[in-house]
Design a protein around this motif. Structure first.
Motif, mmCIF file in Angstrom:
data_model
loop_
_atom_site.group_PDB
_atom_site.id
_atom_site.type_symbol
_atom_site.label_atom_id
_atom_site.label_comp_id
_atom_site.label_asym_id
_atom_site.label_seq_id
_atom_site.Cartn_x
_atom_site.Cartn_y
_atom_site.Cartn_z
ATOM 1 N N CYS A 29 18.263 -5.466 11.122
ATOM 2 C CA CYS A 29 16.874 -5.881 10.945
ATOM 3 C C CYS A 29 15.984 -4.925 11.728
ATOM 4 C CB CYS A 29 16.669 -7.311 11.436
ATOM 5 S SG CYS A 29 14.963 -7.921 11.247
ATOM 6 N N VAL A 30 14.974 -4.375 11.049
ATOM 7 C CA VAL A 30 14.003 -3.478 11.663
ATOM 8 C C VAL A 30 12.621 -4.119 11.526
ATOM 9 C CG1 VAL A 30 12.873 -1.230 11.509
ATOM 10 C CG2 VAL A 30 15.355 -1.406 11.217
ATOM 11 N N ALA A 31 11.878 -4.164 12.628
ATOM 12 C CA ALA A 31 10.546 -4.768 12.633
ATOM 13 C C ALA A 31 9.484 -3.695 12.494
ATOM 14 C CB ALA A 31 10.321 -5.546 13.921
ATOM 15 N N LEU A 32 8.462 -3.993 11.726
ATOM 16 C CA LEU A 32 7.301 -3.117 11.568
ATOM 17 C C LEU A 32 6.085 -3.876 12.076
ATOM 18 C CD1 LEU A 32 6.302 -0.375 10.475
ATOM 19 C CD2 LEU A 32 5.890 -1.507 8.285
ATOM 20 N N LEU A 33 5.541 -3.439 13.208
ATOM 21 C CA LEU A 33 4.423 -4.119 13.853
ATOM 22 C C LEU A 33 3.160 -3.292 13.708
ATOM 23 C CD1 LEU A 33 6.211 -5.089 17.204
ATOM 24 C CD2 LEU A 33 6.165 -6.374 15.051
ATOM 25 N N GLY A 34 2.027 -3.943 13.921
ATOM 26 C CA GLY A 34 0.758 -3.230 13.873
ATOM 27 C C GLY A 34 -0.378 -4.185 13.605
ATOM 28 N N PRO A 35 -1.607 -3.785 13.906
ATOM 29 C CA PRO A 35 -2.767 -4.655 13.674
ATOM 30 C C PRO A 35 -3.074 -4.791 12.194
ATOM 31 C CG PRO A 35 -3.487 -2.477 14.359
ATOM 32 C CD PRO A 35 -1.994 -2.485 14.486
ATOM 33 N N ASN A 36 -3.956 -5.735 11.872
ATOM 34 C CA ASN A 36 -4.408 -5.875 10.493
ATOM 35 C C ASN A 36 -5.032 -4.573 10.018
ATOM 36 O OD1 ASN A 36 -3.652 -8.576 10.309
ATOM 37 N ND2 ASN A 36 -5.631 -9.316 11.042
ATOM 38 N N GLY A 37 -4.683 -4.168 8.807
ATOM 39 C CA GLY A 37 -5.237 -2.950 8.247
ATOM 40 C C GLY A 37 -4.504 -1.688 8.632
ATOM 41 N N ALA A 38 -3.390 -1.824 9.352
ATOM 42 C CA ALA A 38 -2.652 -0.636 9.789
ATOM 43 C C ALA A 38 -1.899 0.029 8.653
ATOM 44 C CB ALA A 38 -1.677 -1.013 10.906
ATOM 45 N N GLY A 39 -1.599 -0.728 7.596
ATOM 46 C CA GLY A 39 -0.870 -0.169 6.462
ATOM 47 C C GLY A 39 0.522 -0.733 6.273
ATOM 48 N N LYS A 40 0.824 -1.849 6.930
ATOM 49 C CA LYS A 40 2.182 -2.409 6.864
ATOM 50 C C LYS A 40 2.509 -2.893 5.457
ATOM 51 C CE LYS A 40 1.386 -5.539 10.006
ATOM 52 N NZ LYS A 40 -0.084 -5.264 10.135
ATOM 53 N N THR A 41 1.652 -3.712 4.891
ATOM 54 C CA THR A 41 1.903 -4.217 3.539
ATOM 55 C C THR A 41 1.845 -3.092 2.523
ATOM 56 O OG1 THR A 41 1.083 -6.442 4.050
ATOM 57 C CG2 THR A 41 1.033 -5.760 1.734
ATOM 58 N N THR A 42 0.944 -2.137 2.723
ATOM 59 C CA THR A 42 0.868 -0.983 1.831
ATOM 60 C C THR A 42 2.189 -0.230 1.825
ATOM 61 O OG1 THR A 42 -1.511 -0.747 2.180
ATOM 62 C CG2 THR A 42 -0.321 1.199 1.401
ATOM 63 N N LEU A 43 2.796 -0.082 2.999
ATOM 64 C CA LEU A 43 4.087 0.599 3.085
ATOM 65 C C LEU A 43 5.145 -0.152 2.276
ATOM 66 C CD1 LEU A 43 5.666 2.164 6.239
ATOM 67 C CD2 LEU A 43 7.038 0.735 4.725
ATOM 68 N N LEU A 44 5.202 -1.476 2.426
ATOM 69 C CA LEU A 44 6.193 -2.254 1.678
ATOM 70 C C LEU A 44 5.958 -2.128 0.175
ATOM 71 C CD1 LEU A 44 6.629 -5.584 3.691
ATOM 72 C CD2 LEU A 44 7.743 -3.376 4.007
ATOM 73 N N ARG A 45 4.696 -2.183 -0.230
ATOM 74 C CA ARG A 45 4.375 -2.080 -1.660
ATOM 75 C C ARG A 45 4.722 -0.705 -2.205
ATOM 76 N NH1 ARG A 45 0.732 -5.763 -3.865
ATOM 77 N NH2 ARG A 45 -0.373 -4.118 -4.992
ATOM 78 N N ALA A 46 4.606 0.316 -1.364
ATOM 79 C CA ALA A 46 4.996 1.662 -1.795
ATOM 80 C C ALA A 46 6.501 1.745 -2.000
ATOM 81 C CB ALA A 46 4.540 2.695 -0.763
ATOM 82 N N VAL A 47 7.267 1.090 -1.115
ATOM 83 C CA VAL A 47 8.727 1.104 -1.227
ATOM 84 C C VAL A 47 9.189 0.425 -2.504
ATOM 85 C CG1 VAL A 47 10.876 0.254 -0.197
ATOM 86 C CG2 VAL A 47 9.119 1.274 1.261
ATOM 87 N N THR A 48 8.571 -0.719 -2.838
ATOM 88 C CA THR A 48 9.038 -1.494 -3.986
ATOM 89 C C THR A 48 8.352 -1.128 -5.298
ATOM 90 O OG1 THR A 48 7.494 -3.250 -3.314
ATOM 91 C CG2 THR A 48 9.791 -3.488 -2.658
ATOM 92 N N GLY A 49 7.494 -0.117 -5.273
ATOM 93 C CA GLY A 49 6.863 0.322 -6.516
ATOM 94 C C GLY A 49 5.704 -0.525 -6.970
ATOM 95 N N LEU A 50 5.235 -1.438 -6.119
ATOM 96 C CA LEU A 50 4.087 -2.270 -6.467
ATOM 97 C C LEU A 50 2.773 -1.553 -6.204
ATOM 98 C CD1 LEU A 50 5.302 -5.711 -5.074
ATOM 99 C CD2 LEU A 50 5.325 -4.910 -7.444
ATOM 100 N N LEU A 51 2.845 -0.358 -5.603
ATOM 101 C CA LEU A 51 1.676 0.471 -5.387
ATOM 102 C C LEU A 51 1.938 1.813 -6.057
ATOM 103 C CD1 LEU A 51 -1.070 0.459 -3.864
ATOM 104 C CD2 LEU A 51 0.100 1.623 -1.991
#
Length: 237
Positions: A6-28
């Motif tokens: 398990c790897v954690a990705l931390l950061g404030p709102n707007g840092a790009g965490k969800t964007t990164l996940l969406r890029a990985v899964t092709g939703l972006l």
């Protein structure tokens, strides 16, 4: 990522965490232009530009922030939607039965519309829907969001069980203490770039992480103090 980690990705709102996940899964998807720096690689292959269906078929699944269940469908139909593309229906039914064994409340509510479930029950559906695709990498986006403390503990236990089964987990979680408890490694993302990383033990011991993410430091008393306070992060120097 190694299997079963398990790897954690931390950061404030707007840092790009969800964007990164969406890029990985092709939703972006890339609408116009090209990736000029960095890459998204899975099992030695560059997957940027793959369809979401192909990415899921390769062994990656995502549980999105806010659960995103199909509110008008039954619990069982929600779970089976995660098996879209799987050909061996007998194995799918076996996996569905295994999910019901793990989440007995979902068996009781399998004919009920998912939109009427509690937040915790919907999270079970969302995680179960991802699990039935048999992923090797599971992306979890804010799994504790809006849940009662007891349900958060249940979700944490489930994440540990998933990792113990050999599935890798990339965890985005605003509850940094929970994330670092579950993960062996962590990364801090700010303004779209990784600014700090290390083992969970190292990050928990880091004074900046304690102050900015674990709430263990001194609070600033004025706007001027806040500006100076933000500058003290060593990883931004």
């Amino acid at each position: 990522m190694p299997d079963g980690q398990c790897v954690a990705l931390l950061g404030p709102n707007g840092a790009g965490k969800t964007t990164l996940l969406r890029a990985v899964t092709g939703l972006l998807p890339i609408h116009d232009g090209a990736v000029t720096k960095g890459s998204v690689r899975w099992q030695g292959q560059e997957i940027a530009g793959w369809s979401s269906e192909r990415i899921v078929g390769s062994g990656i699944a995502q549980v999105m922030e806010g659960r995103r269940v199909f509110a008008d469908l039954s619990v069982e139909d929600n779970l089976l939607s995660g098996a879209y593309g799987r050909k061996r229906r007998a194995e799918v039914r076996q996996d569905l039965e295994a999910l019901y064994e793990r989440f007995p409340v979902l068996r009781e509510r399998r004919r009920q519309q998912a939109g009427y479930l509690s937040g915790g029950e919907q999270q079970m559906v969302a995680i179960g829907r991802a699990r039935i695709s048999r992923p090797r990498l599971l992306l979890l986006d804010e799994p504790s969001l809006g849940l009662a403390p007891k349900i958060v503990a249940d979700v944490a236990r489930l994440v540990r069980e998933i990792v113990a089964e050999g599935v890798s987990v990339l965890l985005v979680e605003q509850n940094a203490a929970l994330a670092l408890e579950l993960a062996g490694q962590g990364y801090i993302l700010e303004n779209g770039r990784v600014v700090h990383e290390g083992s969970s033990e190292r990050l928990r011991a880091d004074k900046d992480v304690q102050e900015f993410y674990l709430g263990l430091g001194e609070e600033a008393g004025s706007y001027r103090d806040v500006k100076l306070y933000r500058r003290r992060r060593r990883w931004l120097s």
